[in-house]
Design a protein around this motif. Structure first.
Motif, PDB file in Angstrom:
ATOM      1  N   ILE A  37      51.492  36.758 -32.144  1.00 24.05           N
ATOM      2  CA  ILE A  37      51.220  36.766 -33.583  1.00 24.05           C
ATOM      3  C   ILE A  37      51.608  38.106 -34.197  1.00 24.05           C
ATOM      4  N   THR A  38      51.280  39.191 -33.502  1.00 23.55           N
ATOM      5  CA  THR A  38      51.605  40.527 -34.008  1.00 23.55           C
ATOM      6  C   THR A  38      53.113  40.743 -34.084  1.00 23.55           C
ATOM      7  N   VAL A  39      53.816  40.324 -33.020  1.00 23.20           N
ATOM      8  CA  VAL A  39      55.273  40.474 -32.999  1.00 23.20           C
ATOM      9  C   VAL A  39      55.911  39.662 -34.116  1.00 23.20           C
ATOM     10  N   GLU A  40      55.437  38.428 -34.306  1.00 23.13           N
ATOM     11  CA  GLU A  40      55.992  37.568 -35.347  1.00 23.13           C
ATOM     12  C   GLU A  40      55.696  38.133 -36.734  1.00 23.13           C
ATOM     13  N   ARG A  41      54.493  38.681 -36.918  1.00 18.18           N
ATOM     14  CA  ARG A  41      54.137  39.276 -38.211  1.00 18.18           C
ATOM     15  C   ARG A  41      55.038  40.473 -38.514  1.00 18.18           C
ATOM     16  N   ASN A  42      55.271  41.305 -37.507  1.00 18.35           N
ATOM     17  CA  ASN A  42      56.142  42.470 -37.701  1.00 18.35           C
ATOM     18  C   ASN A  42      57.585  42.045 -37.980  1.00 18.35           C
ATOM     19  N   ARG A  43      58.017  40.974 -37.291  1.00 18.52           N
ATOM     20  CA  ARG A  43      59.381  40.490 -37.517  1.00 18.52           C
ATOM     21  C   ARG A  43      59.550  39.997 -38.952  1.00 18.52           C
ATOM     22  N   ARG A  44      58.573  39.243 -39.437  1.00 15.00           N
ATOM     23  CA  ARG A  44      58.649  38.742 -40.806  1.00 15.00           C
ATOM     24  C   ARG A  44      58.588  39.881 -41.818  1.00 15.00           C
ATOM     25  N   LYS A  45      57.753  40.872 -41.532  1.00 16.81           N
ATOM     26  CA  LYS A  45      57.658  42.018 -42.429  1.00 16.81           C
ATOM     27  C   LYS A  45      58.985  42.756 -42.507  1.00 16.81           C
ATOM     28  N   GLN A  46      59.611  42.959 -41.343  1.00 12.51           N
ATOM     29  CA  GLN A  46      60.904  43.640 -41.310  1.00 12.51           C
ATOM     30  C   GLN A  46      61.976  42.815 -42.009  1.00 12.51           C
ATOM     31  N   MET A  47      61.960  41.491 -41.801  1.00 11.77           N
ATOM     32  CA  MET A  47      62.927  40.618 -42.457  1.00 11.77           C
ATOM     33  C   MET A  47      62.769  40.678 -43.973  1.00 11.77           C
ATOM     34  N   ASN A  48      61.542  40.656 -44.454  1.00 11.56           N
ATOM     35  CA  ASN A  48      61.305  40.745 -45.896  1.00 11.56           C
ATOM     36  C   ASN A  48      61.783  42.077 -46.458  1.00 11.56           C
TER      37      ASN A  48
END
Length: 230
Positions: A37-48
């Motif tokens: 969940i943390t990795v996915e949240r960071n990935r989405r944040k970086q993508m945004n």
């Protein structure tokens, strides 16, 4: 008579070990889930963040909506426009620096790296002996054509003499070959026109390699020239 060994203590010990293992497995699964969940949240944040930066680099007219697909699509259109502008500026620069071009030179020459068809090669070798393979590759070239391909997307660069309704016929011909035009840039200089075309190769298309696509485009341009009398 021997007294049987007690089994109660052993059984309890085994149950404790099982409970301990089960507890550890649950903890590991929970830790893995939280890590994911943390990795996915960071990935989405970086993508945004990247999408926001990309959007800030484009004029507002290229992005009508703020969703991911609109931003990426607008970026593609913007890059294509910049490519066309660069081609025009480079061609104009070469023309002003070298106002007298011979029959074998062109302000668009450097836009081609490894063309499948080249009229310049044909012209340059018309009075010279050339290897059989090279002669076969250029003998029937009616335009400079270079095709590159990544999966089901192909990019075409075509340098040809300007002719009436040539672009319209070219686009219609590509559609007939099941090559769907997605982006198109045209740069004209004197009597020459450089077409940069991005196409999607549909599943029904019988052309599967860059050489086959280039050959089909060369034949198409040959027919167009015959129809217009050039």
């Amino acid at each position: 008579m021997e007294t049987p060994a007690p089994t109660t203590t052993t059984t309890n010990s085994r149950r404790k070990r099982r409970r301990t293992r089960s507890s550890k497995n649950k903890e590991e699964l929970e830790n893995q889930r939280m890590t994911h969940i943390t990795v996915e949240r960071n990935r989405r944040k970086q993508m945004n963040q990247y999408l926001a930066a990309l959007r800030s680099l484009m004029p507002p007219s290229y992005v009508q909506r703020g969703d991911q697909a609109s931003i990426i699509g607008g970026a593609i259109d913007f890059v294509k426009e910049l490519e066309q502008l660069l081609q025009s500026m480079e061609a104009h620069k070469r023309t002003t620096q070298q106002p007298q071009h011979d029959a074998y030179s062109s302000p668009f020459a450097e836009f081609f790296t490894f063309p499948q068809f080249s009229t310049r090669a044909t012209q340059c070798n018309s009075n010279q002996q050339q290897p059989m393979a090279a002669a076969a590759a250029t003998a029937e070239s009616v335009a400079d054509i270079e095709v590159t391909m990544v999966e089901s997307h192909a990019n075409l660069k075509i340098l040809s003499k300007k002719q009436p309704r040539q672009l319209l016929k070219l686009v219609a011909g590509l559609q007939g070959l099941r090559l769907v035009v997605q982006h198109l840039n045209v740069t004209a200089m004197n009597e020459m026109a450089l077409y940069s075309i991005s196409v999607k190769v549909e599943e029904e298309c019988h052309l599967s390699t860059v050489d086959e696509i280039a050959a089909a485009v060369n034949q198409m341009l040959g027919r167009i020239q015959e129809e217009t009398g050039f």
